[in-house]
Write an enzyme that holds these catalytic residues in place. Structure first.
Site, PDB file in Angstrom:
ATOM      1  N   GLU A   1      12.512 -16.354  -1.328  1.00 33.38           N
ATOM      2  CA  GLU A   1      12.816 -17.508  -0.477  1.00 33.38           C
ATOM      3  C   GLU A   1      11.634 -18.466  -0.390  1.00 33.38           C
ATOM      4  O   GLU A   1      11.800 -19.648  -0.057  1.00 33.38           O
ATOM      5  CB  GLU A   1      13.188 -17.059   0.946  1.00 33.38           C
ATOM      6  CG  GLU A   1      14.475 -16.271   1.053  1.00 33.38           C
ATOM      7  CD  GLU A   1      14.735 -15.838   2.490  1.00 33.38           C
ATOM      8  OE1 GLU A   1      14.215 -16.513   3.414  1.00 33.38           O
ATOM      9  OE2 GLU A   1      15.424 -14.826   2.694  1.00 33.38           O
TER      10      GLU A   1
ATOM     11  N   ASP B   1       0.825  -1.201   0.000  1.00 31.81           N
ATOM     12  CA  ASP B   1       0.000   0.000   0.000  1.00 31.81           C
ATOM     13  C   ASP B   1       0.863   1.257   0.000  1.00 31.81           C
ATOM     14  O   ASP B   1       1.808   1.366   0.793  1.00 31.81           O
ATOM     15  CB  ASP B   1      -0.902  -0.018   1.243  1.00 31.81           C
ATOM     16  CG  ASP B   1      -1.769   1.208   1.337  1.00 31.81           C
ATOM     17  OD1 ASP B   1      -2.728   1.307   0.548  1.00 31.81           O
ATOM     18  OD2 ASP B   1      -1.481   2.081   2.184  1.00 31.81           O
TER      19      ASP B   1
END
Length: 534
Positions: free
Chosen positions: A258, A203
Site C-alpha cells: 500500500e 526479526d
C-alpha cells in the site's frame, strides 16, 4: 537496451546501526537516536543507500530492545518519537532510506498485551500468547528448549499454566496463529509506515508460529558439533519454521505494498534455512528479501563457501532476493573471525570488497567500514544475557556491540563523555573515524571508493552472477547485465595464486588491492582482489 527500472532496494547497500553503541549525546553511556541523526552526514558520505536501525522501542532491555513493551513508542534511553521523526526526515533529506526492526515472534513480559493475557484464561487477550497446561506430573508440556538455555516454558501461577518463550522467559511467545494478534501486529507496522519508514527487518520471523499439536522435537546427534546449550541438541521442527508463517507474511506484504516500494527482509535462523528463506520470499506476494546467515558464524572464508552461498541465489528474481552480512550485532566481527595476522586492514579491504560484489543486498555493520576488530569483553563487563548464561562456551554478542570510535584523543574514543555501557576496544581509538578520515589509504576511504564503484555499476547492483573455476583459494565471479560485464577476482588464501587462462582479464580496473597484482603475469598475492569492467 537499458535495464528496466528496479525497485530502490534491489541491490541497495544498507548500513546497520546498533543504536546503543553508535553515539551518546546525553551523557548516560548509551547511544541514542539524536546520536544517529548527528552522524547522518558521515553515513551519507559513505555512499550507502540506506540505514537499518536495530530496535529502539520501549523495552525493559532484558534482551536490549528485542523484548518490546510498546511497539509504537521509543524507549527513553534512546529518546522520543519526535527524535525519530527528526532522524527520519533528515535521513530522507540525505537521500537515505530508513529500515527498522520489527519483532513479531514475541514481546516483553511487561507488554500490556501479556499483562492482560496472564490474568486469566478467559480475558480478551487470553489466547494472544502460547499457554499450555502442564503434564500430569507437573513438568512442561513438551521438550522444546529456549535459544538462551533451558526449557522454552515458564510456569505462571495466576493461570496455572506454562507460557512458551523461544528466548528469555521475559520474552513470552506471541500466538501469531491468532488473527487478532496478526491484526494488532499489522497495526503497529502501519504506525511506522505512516511515519514514512522504507522497510522492515522481521526479526526471528521463522519463530513466529508453533506446532499446535505441541509435538516433541526430535534429538539431534551432537557428534562433530559445538554444543553450548540444550537448544543445540534438538532439531527444531515443531517450534520454528512452521508452514503457516507464509500466510502471515502475505498479509505483511499486502500492507507494505500500500505504501509503494518497501523493503521487507526475513531473518531466518535455523538448521536448514535455505528452503524457508525461499518460501518466505518466493513470488511477489511475500517478503522482498531474506537475510542470510551463511557467513555470520562461518569460522573461515573460502571460495567454496562463497560459491555455494551465492550460488543458491543465481536464478530469476521470482525465487527471492538475498541480503548478505559478514558481521552484525549478534556475530563476531569477520576480520577477527577469519584472519589472525599482521595485515588486518588489508584483510578488511578484501572482505568489504567481496561483500560489495555479491548479488543481493550487502549490509555493512557499523564499524565494518573501519575494519573494527572483535573486542574481548571480560566476564565482569558482560551485558549479553546469552553470554552470561553460557560463559565461557558461547561466542557471546557483546564483543561486536562495543562503542563506535569517532576520535582517537577524545574520552571513550568520542562515543560518550562518561563510561559507556560496554568498553571501547583497546585498538579501536587508532581505527577511529577521525584517524581514518585523514588517511586517503585507510579502510574507511577505500570502502567509500568501493561503494562509489558499486553505485555506478548496474552489473554489481543487480546483474547476474556466474563463476569461473580456478585454484582452491581463488574466487572468480562474473557479474553481468545488458550494459556491462564486471569480473571480480579474490585471492582468499595466505599464498599467491595463478589466475587461470579461463578468466578473462580484459577491461578497465575499477578497484584493486593497491598496485600489487600483476595481471600480465596472471598472479595474485595473498588476500588481494581486483575488479575489472569490460
Amino acid at each position: 537496451m537499458s535495464q528496466p527500472e528496479q525497485p530502490w532496494w534491489r541491490g541497495a547497500v544498507l548500513y546497520q546501526i546498533y543504536p546503543r553503541s553508535y553515539l551518546d549525546t546525553n551523557g548516560d553511556g548509551v547511544g541514542d537516536l539524536q546520536g544517529i541523526t548527528r552522524k547522518l552526514d558521515y553515513i551519507a558520505s559513505l555512499g550507502v543507500d540506506g540505514i537499518w536501525i536495530s530496535p529502539f522501542f520501549a523495552s525493559p532491555m532484558k534482551d536490549f530492545g528485542y523484548d518490546v513493551s510498546d511497539y509504537c513508542a521509543v524507549d527513553s534511553v534512546f529518546g522520543t518519537l519526535d527524535d525519530f521523526d527528526r532522524l527520519l526526515n533528515r535521513a530522507h533529506g540525505y537521500g537515505l532510506k530508513v529500515v527498522i526492526d520489527q519483532v513479531y515472534a514475541h514481546t516483553s513480559d511487561q507488554h500490556a498485551w501479556f499483562t492482560e493475557s496472564r490474568q486469566s484464561r478467559d480475558n480478551p487477550k487470553a489466547d494472544w500468547y502460547v499457554w499450555k497446561d502442564p503434564k500430569p506430573d507437573g513438568t512442561p508440556p513438551n521438550n522444546w528448549q529456549a535459544v538462551f538455555g533451558g526449557a522454552a516454558w515458564t510456569w505462571d501461577a495466576r493461570r496455572q499454566q506454562y507460557f512458551m518463550h523461544n528466548f528469555l522467559p521475559e520474552q513470552p511467545q506471541l500466538n501469531v496463529h491468532n488473527p487478532d494478534v496478526q491484526d494488532a501486529l499489522l497495526g503497529t507496522a502501519r504506525f511506522w509506515l505512516d511515519k514514512g519508514v522504507d522497510g522492515f527487518r522481521l526479526d526471528a520471523i521463522n519463530f513466529a508460529m508453533h506446532d499446535q499439536a505441541f509435538q516433541d522435537n526430535p534429538p539431534w546427534d551432537p557428534t562433530g558439533r559445538t554444543i553450548t546449550r540444550p537448544f543445540d541438541l534438538q532439531r527444531r521442527v515443531y517450534n520454528q519454521s512452521r508452514p503457516e508463517v507464509p500466510g502471515f507474511l502475505e498479509r505483511v506484504r499486502k500492507l507494505t505494498d500500500e505504501y509503494g516500494d518497501r523493503y521487507t527482509v526475513a531473518e531466518v535462523a535455523s538448521d536448514d534455512p535455505l528452503p524457508t528463506m525461499r518460501t518466505y520470499t518466493r513470488g511477489d506476494k511475500r517478503l522482498t528479501a531474506a537475510y542470510s546467515f551463511d557467513f555470520l558464524y562461518a569460522p573461515t572464508l573460502t571460495a567454496k563457501r562463497v560459491r555455494r552461498s551465492q550460488g543458491n541465489w543465481v536464478g530469476s528474481i521470482e525465487e527471492g532476493w538475498p541480503s548478505w552480512a559478514f558481521s552484525n550485532h549478534d556475530a563476531p566481527r569477520c576480520v577477527s573471525r577469519w584472519y589472525d595476522g599482521a595485515e588486518r586492514p588489508r584483510f578488511a579491504r578484501l572482505t568489504n570488497a567481496l561483500l560489495l560484489c555479491l548479488r543481493g543486498n550487502p549490509i555493512l555493520y557499523q564499524g565494518e567500514e573501519l575494519g573494527l576488530t572483535q573486542v574481548d569483553v571480560p566476564f565482569e563487563a558482560l551485558q549479553d544475557p546469552e553470554a552470561i548464561a553460557n560463559w565461557p562456551r558461547t561466542l557471546g554478542r557483546d564483543g561486536a556491540r562495543t562503542p563506535m570510535p569517532w576520535k582517537r584523543a577524545a574520552p571513550h574514543a568520542g562515543f560518550s563523555s562518561v563510561e559507556p555501557w560496554l568498553p571501547v576496544g583497546p585498538d579501536h581509538p587508532d581505527l577511529s573515524v577521525g584517524v581514518q578520515d585523514e588517511d586517503p589509504d585507510s579502510v574507511l576511504n577505500f570502502t567509500r571508493k568501493l561503494l562509489e564503484v558499486r553505485r555506478g555499476s548496474p552489473a554489481l547492483r543487480w546483474g547476474d552472477v556466474e563463476f569461473v573455476d580456478g585454484p582452491v583459494s581463488l574466487l572468480t565471479m562474473i557479474r553481468t547485465c545488458e550494459e556491462e560485464t564486471v569480473t571480480c577476482l579474490f585471492n582468499l588464501g595466505a599464498e599467491p595464486v595463478e589466475i587461470p587462462e579461463s578468466a578473462d582479464l580484459c577491461g578497465t580496473v575499477l578497484s584493486q588491492t593497491g598496485s600489487t597484482i600483476d595481471l600480465q603475469a596472471r598472479t595474485m598475492p595473498p588476500y588481494t582482489f581486483v575488479i575489472l569492467r569490460r
